[in-house]
Design a protein around this motif. Sequence first.
Motif, mmCIF file in Angstrom:
data_model
loop_
_atom_site.group_PDB
_atom_site.id
_atom_site.type_symbol
_atom_site.label_atom_id
_atom_site.label_comp_id
_atom_site.label_asym_id
_atom_site.label_seq_id
_atom_site.Cartn_x
_atom_site.Cartn_y
_atom_site.Cartn_z
ATOM 1 N N UNK A 324 -6.383 3.894 10.904
ATOM 2 C CA UNK A 324 -7.113 3.953 12.174
ATOM 3 C C UNK A 324 -7.154 2.617 12.901
ATOM 4 N N UNK A 325 -6.823 1.528 12.225
ATOM 5 C CA UNK A 325 -6.741 0.243 12.918
ATOM 6 C C UNK A 325 -5.415 0.092 13.653
ATOM 7 N N UNK A 337 -3.059 17.710 18.206
ATOM 8 C CA UNK A 337 -3.704 16.458 17.797
ATOM 9 C C UNK A 337 -2.670 15.553 17.140
ATOM 10 N N UNK A 338 -2.473 14.364 17.706
ATOM 11 C CA UNK A 338 -1.484 13.429 17.182
ATOM 12 C C UNK A 338 -2.106 12.042 17.079
ATOM 13 N N UNK A 339 -1.375 11.130 16.442
ATOM 14 C CA UNK A 339 -1.801 9.741 16.292
ATOM 15 C C UNK A 339 -0.804 8.854 17.023
ATOM 16 N N UNK A 340 -1.264 8.209 18.070
ATOM 17 C CA UNK A 340 -0.387 7.373 18.886
ATOM 18 C C UNK A 340 -0.470 5.925 18.399
ATOM 19 N N UNK A 461 -12.025 -1.060 -0.493
ATOM 20 C CA UNK A 461 -11.019 -0.471 0.393
ATOM 21 C C UNK A 461 -9.752 -1.320 0.324
ATOM 22 N N UNK A 462 -8.674 -0.820 -0.282
ATOM 23 C CA UNK A 462 -7.453 -1.620 -0.410
ATOM 24 C C UNK A 462 -6.923 -2.147 0.917
ATOM 25 N N UNK A 463 -7.066 -1.361 1.990
ATOM 26 C CA UNK A 463 -6.533 -1.784 3.285
ATOM 27 C C UNK A 463 -7.238 -3.031 3.813
ATOM 28 N N UNK A 464 -8.448 -3.302 3.304
ATOM 29 C CA UNK A 464 -9.203 -4.463 3.771
ATOM 30 C C UNK A 464 -9.054 -5.668 2.849
ATOM 31 N N UNK A 465 -8.252 -5.515 1.796
ATOM 32 C CA UNK A 465 -8.013 -6.624 0.881
ATOM 33 C C UNK A 465 -7.021 -7.592 1.517
ATOM 34 N N UNK A 466 -7.371 -8.850 1.556
ATOM 35 C CA UNK A 466 -6.508 -9.873 2.146
ATOM 36 C C UNK A 466 -5.677 -10.524 1.061
ATOM 37 N N UNK A 467 -4.332 -10.412 1.187
ATOM 38 C CA UNK A 467 -3.447 -11.072 0.226
ATOM 39 C C UNK A 467 -3.169 -12.491 0.676
#
Length: 467
Positions: A324-325, A337-340, A461-467
């Motif tokens: 969603x980001x 319904x689509x994701x642009x 939340x893995x997506x918010x983990x900063x490598x």
Amino acid sequence: MRAGRARWLWLVALLAAALACNFPTQPPTPLAFPSPAPGQPAASATVPFILPATPTVTSTPTPWPPPFFGTPGPTEVTPIPGALPVFSSPESITFLLIGSDRRTGTTRTDTLILANYQPEFRLVTLLSVPRDLYVYIPGWTMQRINAAYQHGEGNQHLYPEGGMGLLKDTILYNLGIRVDYTALIGFDGFIDLVDTLGGVDVPVACAYTDWHIIDPDGDAEDEDNWALYTVGPGVVSMDGDLALWYARSRLKSSDFDRGRRQQELLRALFDQALRFNTLARLPALYDQFRDTVQTDVSLDELLPLAAAAPGIGTAQVRSFYIDTTIVSGWRTPQNAAVLVPNPGQLEALLAEAMGPPDEAEQARTRTVVAVWNASGQPDWEELAVSRLNYAGFAAVAENNERGQVSRSVLEILSEAVNTDEALALAAVLGLSQDDIVHVPTPGYVSGYRVILGADYSPCFAPAKIDR
């Protein structure tokens, strides 16, 4: 709920092959860390978001340029939007793990996971692509990305390489990633594969609850044959049926969360394949699942890749998500319904995901963190190890020699102190600066030791983990 509503599948075996104390006598003293100086926000112009127009046939036909993979398309389609630059390195190897419930009579690729391997850095990147991503399908129209395969299969007079060729073109055009190999596996094949591997132990960091069928042999249309089922937090031993449920369920969550759980399973399967030398069974597995997995990679091509797998740890597996980001929900003129994609955010994500690791990321894989579980909760040390791996830190679970404690602590064991690294470690684990102490311990293999207390929260939340 209906058993056939959620569609999911991927390839596990091919991915695995492609990758493949002394204590001080004095109490520890808290380490004083200076507060980071607040950054100065840079001014930026706000660019209005403009939805892409639905492509139309022009009065003056615009020839479609030569196809990327030899799949010619119609010549009277205006190619919009423009193709993205290529982000994947020519030296890297990319697998496209795709899937659909083929029991419906169609093959809409409702799961797409790209696995990119950079041999120079022994680095693997997983990228989850949502099925409703609104893209330009070369030679056809704007449509959900999961329609590309079926369209190519149904129009092989236009696309001689069929659905796989058109799907490769679509990914290259819209994501800038060249796909070298593809693989597709069905529900039953996935269940058989996991069971053949002896099941899989999955570190489930966040408890997950969803509807689960009570009797698989019973009536799937009978609502009384369904009940809410919860797994985690903890290490959950899954057979093929439970692994499939965990990977495809979304009635109580979303496609985005499903992508997170799918990668969680892939990482667990890869780790297990390395620990139990599953790769030695690759020729037998390849032969056993020859009719189950639809792929364009041969065993001769697969074996050299498998030889590199033992040199790759789970800390060298990066996870990225088009979530969603990166996208915005939209209704097409046909009310679909689509994701642009938000172009700037998408290109930044792709550049990071397909790019080489910087020096800081490479240094993290050499940083060893020992984890002790003093929380009183079984298996939480494995959850913390997995969490640190997502951030790129090498971590190992050790036997707890402290007994149960109430407060979690990050101990710096080396004589020298790397303030930035210690703060980053604490942030990954959800700890604060006050939870960091300096306990110089000469001769200890690890540079850090994490003591998980009763206050530790394993969910992240893995997506918010900063490598």
